[in-house]
Every structure is written in C-alpha cells, then in structure tokens.
Design a protein around this motif. Structure first.
Motif, PDB file in Angstrom:
ATOM      1  N   GLN A 305       0.834  -1.211   0.000  1.00  0.00           N
ATOM      2  CA  GLN A 305       0.000   0.000   0.000  1.00  0.00           C
ATOM      3  C   GLN A 305       0.867   1.260   0.000  1.00  0.00           C
ATOM      4  OE1 GLN A 305      -3.265   0.601  -0.474  1.00  0.00           O
ATOM      5  NE2 GLN A 305      -3.328  -1.577  -0.932  1.00  0.00           N
ATOM      6  N   LEU A 308       2.375   1.763  -3.431  1.00  0.00           N
ATOM      7  CA  LEU A 308       1.430   2.332  -4.393  1.00  0.00           C
ATOM      8  C   LEU A 308       1.248   3.839  -4.173  1.00  0.00           C
ATOM      9  CD1 LEU A 308      -1.302  -0.457  -4.643  1.00  0.00           C
ATOM     10  CD2 LEU A 308       0.476   0.111  -6.322  1.00  0.00           C
ATOM     11  N   SER A 309       1.235   4.247  -2.917  1.00  0.00           N
ATOM     12  CA  SER A 309       1.148   5.685  -2.639  1.00  0.00           C
ATOM     13  C   SER A 309       2.351   6.415  -3.220  1.00  0.00           C
ATOM     14  CB  SER A 309       1.115   5.953  -1.131  1.00  0.00           C
ATOM     15  OG  SER A 309      -0.102   5.524  -0.601  1.00  0.00           O
ATOM     16  N   LEU A 311       4.233   5.474  -5.619  1.00  0.00           N
ATOM     17  CA  LEU A 311       4.183   5.398  -7.085  1.00  0.00           C
ATOM     18  C   LEU A 311       3.311   6.507  -7.680  1.00  0.00           C
ATOM     19  CD1 LEU A 311       4.366   2.872  -9.546  1.00  0.00           C
ATOM     20  CD2 LEU A 311       1.964   3.239  -9.199  1.00  0.00           C
TER      21      LEU A 311
END
Lengths: 404, 165
Positions: A305, A308-309, A311
C-alpha cells in the motif's frame, strides 16, 4: 546561581587546542559543504519541506504492537550478537522469496543498527589503508566518510542523467584499478531514484566476477521499485561470494527511528563483520527486532500500500516538474526525484537557497551528494499529496518570478 | 479490470475528491482516460457512490448508531435474499451484511434518537414475517470509520526533521 557562574568561568579558562587532539581521520572527514543551508532551513519558521529522507507513514501498527508486547513480556535483554535467530530466519526467507537470493540465517545473516551500521562494518571489514573503493557520485552521503575512516581511497564514478544514473559497464571498467578492492552500489538510489534492473546488473556482473572485487550493495530501497520486479545483486550465483547485501527496515517498513538493518554475506565475510559488530554494538536493540519479525511475517500488504502511494506521488511530481520546465527523468525507485535546474542558470545551492528564501520550500541541493549532483536538486515525495501540491505550487511560483 | 483500474480504485478509495487533473498525473495518463475509466467503473457498479466520512459526534446533529443482528428463516427458492430486501429497503438501514455464524444478518442502523431506533426494531423489523430474533447493540463512540481514525490523536504531529539525507 553562583555555581553556574563558577562553571562558566571554568569553561572560559579552558584553552585546549582541540585541533591537536582530534584524530587526523576524524578531522579529514569534511562536514557537509552545505551545512549552512541546512541550518538555515532547520531554523526557518513555517518551512514547507521536500527535503526528508524518510517515509511520511508511521510504522505499521502490527510491528509496533509486537515490539511493545515484547517489552511487556520482559524481553529486554541483549540478543545473540547476530540478532534473534527467528528474525534472521525471516530475513533470509524474505530475501529468498522476494529477491531470489539465498543466505543461511545461522552463518550469513547479521542484524545491525540500521543499514548505516551495515555499511560501516562492511567497509571496516574490507578496507585497509591505501585500498581503493569505488563509490557512485551523486550518492548517499555516508559512503565516502566510511572509506576515509578506514584509510581507504574513495574513487568516484560520475553517473549521468542520460543513463538514468545507472552504472554502465564502461564506467565500471574505467574505474577499476589494481588497487580496487571494493565497490559500493546503492540501487534504487538516494538521491536520484535511479534503478539497476536485472538486465542492467547482468551487464556488469561479468566485470565484477573477472575483477574479483567485493561489492557492497545497499538495497535499502529495493522494495520501493515501481516498474518490474526489484532485483538484488545478491541473486547472481556467479558473484555470490563477492557480494555483501546491506538492507534494513527503515524505508519499506517505515521504521527509520527504530534503527534496524541487516547484512547478508558469504560466511567468511559475515564472520568478519560480526566480529566488529559484537565489539562495537553487542546486538541490535531487542524490541525493534521483535517488531521486525512481525513486519516480515505479516506486513506485506502494508508495504505494498505504501509503495502504491509513492508510485502515484512519483508520477504526479515528475509530471509537475516537467510541466514547469524543469527537466526531470522518471525514476524507477526510492522516493526521490532529481530535477535538473540548469535551465535557471543557477547552481544547485543557489537555487535551493533562493527557493527557501523566496517561498520557504526546502529541497536538497544535488551537490550535497557529490559534485556530479551539480545542476540538480533532490526532491523527496515522502509527503502527502496535499503537502506535495502546496510545495509544487510554490516552486512553480518561484520559477515564474525567475523567468520574469 | 487492468492494473490502471486497480490503481485508480486504490487512490479514489482513499480520497474520492482528488481532482481529475491530479488523478491523471498520479496515474501517468490523461484526463480523458481517467474520466472514461471512472464512468466505466460507475456504470459497472464497481464504484457505487462517493460519500464523506463524517464524525457526527462533532456536529450538533444528533445521530445514534446501532448494530442489529437479525435471525431469519430462509425461504425455499429465495434463500435469504427476499427477506433481506424487505429489510434493507428501509431508509434507516445504512449498511447490511449476510453473516456466517449465529445470526444471519447484520444491519447498521442510524436514527436521531435511541427511541427512534427502538421503535424501528419493534414495529418495522421484528414484525417482518420470517424474522425470528433481533439483538440490538448501540454504538457509544466512533473510533474509526472507513479507515479513518476519528478520535483526537495527540501524537499525530510530525516529528520529522525538515531536512535529512
């Protein structure tokens, strides 16, 4: 009150010449050339910072909870020098599963006080006075002093933006001399965000093998790779006996303040480092080790998670800088972008200082990471989207003023 | 659904108010593409709505929340679905799940007062044919909702240095 005055008097009378007392080696290490800039940034009120080298997330609660529980249970003693065997097993499982690199928890793994200690003891275990060690420029600030403290000679490879700050086979060949003993790599890289993919490593592995040098690979950001699978230099069997992997929990697990890292290396090298570690450290702090076990066992989702943040923030920040007219290559890892500010006609330090004074936005001049950082600034995106938006608007404002 | 859809969902699930332009940049695509994908997700009922996470305790609008476990007799041919639909159509029912375990259904019900909820249970819910038992539990305090911690967090202030390497 009188007492305090007396103490002050005593201090005034003290006129030791410390320059003769402080060791030559300690004196040789240069304080950061941009100390003045950092002091300025740290003292200014209301600074909007893009200058940190640590995650904005707090540690996943499962990890904190496990560490707190260990304290409640009274697990407050030293651990084995190498670290808790359960943790070493988890680390080795993790490296096998995630990076396809296998190490023996009993003899090839060592838990350290952050990746920093790992770097330090790896260099100490290898470098004798006069030995050359190849380091990357721009590169993380701790490597060069590490070499100097051991009496070694840092040899810099000047990385280029057009290669996305990767180490090319040509660069490596040019840097190796008969005195080269060690090379230190750090991919994904601080400060550039550059990444070496499996294909990139495959090009330099034969050179490493042939030269017989040892490579210390600082893979602290490995989990924060945004395209393709992350690759560890420890996963190439042909140079396995020449590689020391240094990593830790700070970045991917958001555990900077816990100071917990590890070193994976062939048995003999691991034993040499463990010898140093056992005298200078004894063992890494115990509660963080219990936390880290939980992290490796149960926090893959949390890590993903966070990745992804980062990214999505990276995509946003890179686009913004390029739209503003500051050319920025799209880094494939870590949480930094490295925009080129040459178009402004300023040096990195001038740019950062002017930006700080004008908009109270703090970025780090590329030159803090070596002379090849000139013309660049390091921008961290370990901030919330809201913070990034505000900071980037301010930078845009600053650039508009410059262009007037 | 591809990787970009998944990433889009991850972002808007955390913050549905991210502007389209920003979303496009975050996903490394263009605004039209984001619009197209959002419409598709809405049309396919993957995204079923956009709401706020409200801490009613901080408003002067009184709100009472209750969790009601409901036991029912499933029906031949329809199973639980028909009786469930008789319950979830009530405005008061904010969220409803079919459960494994002792009870069959869990309803999260909101009302202005406890009396209002009590009345709902007594006159509307319990009287539905096939409902055999209800257990009502009132919420005393909301700590966390939809992934957001609602209570004051004294330690939330960031201690990070302004600049670190």
């Amino acid at each position: 009150m009188t007492k305090i005055v007396a103490v002050t008097d005593w201090w005034c009378q003290c006129n030791m010449d410390y320059s003769k007392i402080i060791s030559e080696r300690a004196s040789t290490i240069k304080p950061s050339g941009i100390r003045r800039f950092f002091d300025l940034a740290n003292q200014m009120e209301g600074v909007v910072s893009l200058g940190v080298g640590e995650p904005d997330f707090t540690t996943p609660w499962k990890i904190s909870d496990a560490a707190i529980y260990s304290i409640e249970k009274g697990q407050t003693f030293y651990t084995a020098n190498r670290g808790l065997i359960d943790l070493r097993r988890e680390i080795c499982n993790y490296y096998a599963r995630r990076f396809n690199a296998s190490y023996d928890p009993e003899t090839e793994a060592l838990v350290t006080v952050g990746g920093s200690e790992g770097i330090d003891i790896a260099i100490r275990a290898l470098i004798d006075p006069g030995d050359e060690m190849i380091i990357m420029d721009p590169g993380y600030v701790a490597y060069e002093p590490g070499v100097i403290l051991s009496g070694g000679i840092p040899v810099k490879v000047h990385l280029k933006e057009e290669n996305e700050f990767k180490l090319t086979p040509e660069m490596l060949k040019a840097a190796i001399t008969p005195k080269t003993k060690v090379m230190l790599l750090n991919y994904p890289a601080n400060p550039t965000g550059g990444v070496m993919t499996k294909e990139d490593y495959e090009k330099i592995v034969p050179i490493i093998k042939e030269s017989g040098i040892i490579v210390i690979t600082d893979e602290i950001y490995a989990e924060l790779t945004y395209e393709g699978e992350p690759c560890s230099l420890g996963s190439f069997p042909e140079i396995r006996d020449q590689v020391i992997v240094v990593s830790g929990f700070s970045k991917a697990f958001a555990m900077t303040g816990w100071r917990l890292g590890y070193v994976l290396a062939p048995k003999e090298l691991s034993a040499a480092m463990t010898k140093i570690h056992q005298y200078i450290i004894m063992s890494a702090p115990t509660a963080p080790q219990y936390g880290a076990i939980e992290g490796l066992r149960a926090c893959a989702d949390e890590v993903e998670q966070m990745r992804l943040s980062y990214l999505t923030r990276r995509n946003y920040v890179v686009k913004k800088f390029n739209d503003m007219g500051l050319h920025t290559f799209k880094p494939q890892g870590a949480f930094y972008v490295f925009p080129c500010i040459r178009s402004t006609g300023m040096t990195s330090e001038e740019f950062c200082e002017a930006l700080l004074n004008d908009q109270k936005v703090a970025c780090v001049p590329g030159t803090a990471f070596g002379e090849s950082g000139e013309g660049f600034i390091r921008v961290s995106y370990a901030y919330s989207m809201e913070e990034l938006k505000i900071a980037l608007e301010k930078i845009e404002e600053f650039l508009k003023k410059l262009n007037k | 659904m591809d990787e970009l859809d998944k990433l889009l969902l991850t972002v808007v699930n955390k913050n549905a108010r991210v502007e389209l332009e920003d979303l496009a940049m975050m996903l490394d695509t263009n605004v039209d593409e984001v619009k197209k994908r959002l419409s598709k997700l809405e049309k396919d009922k993957v995204i079923c709505g956009y709401q706020t996470v409200t801490n009613w305790d901080r408003t002067d609008l009184s709100q009472v929340t209750a969790l009601i476990e409901v036991s029912v007799i499933p029906e031949r041919k329809y199973g639980y679905n028909r009786i469930a639909s008789k319950i979830y159509r009530f405005e008061e029912v904010e969220t409803m799940y079919l459960l494994s375990g002792k009870s069959d259904l869990l309803c999260i019900v909101r009302g202005k007062t406890m009396q209002q909820i009590a009345e709902f249970v007594a006159t509307r819910l319990s009287s539905i044919e096939g409902v055999t038992d209800t257990t009502t539990t009132f919420v005393l305090k909301s700590y966390k909702n939809a992934g957001v911690i609602l209570v004051d967090d004294e330690d939330s202030r960031s201690d990070r240095l302004v600049v670190s390497m």
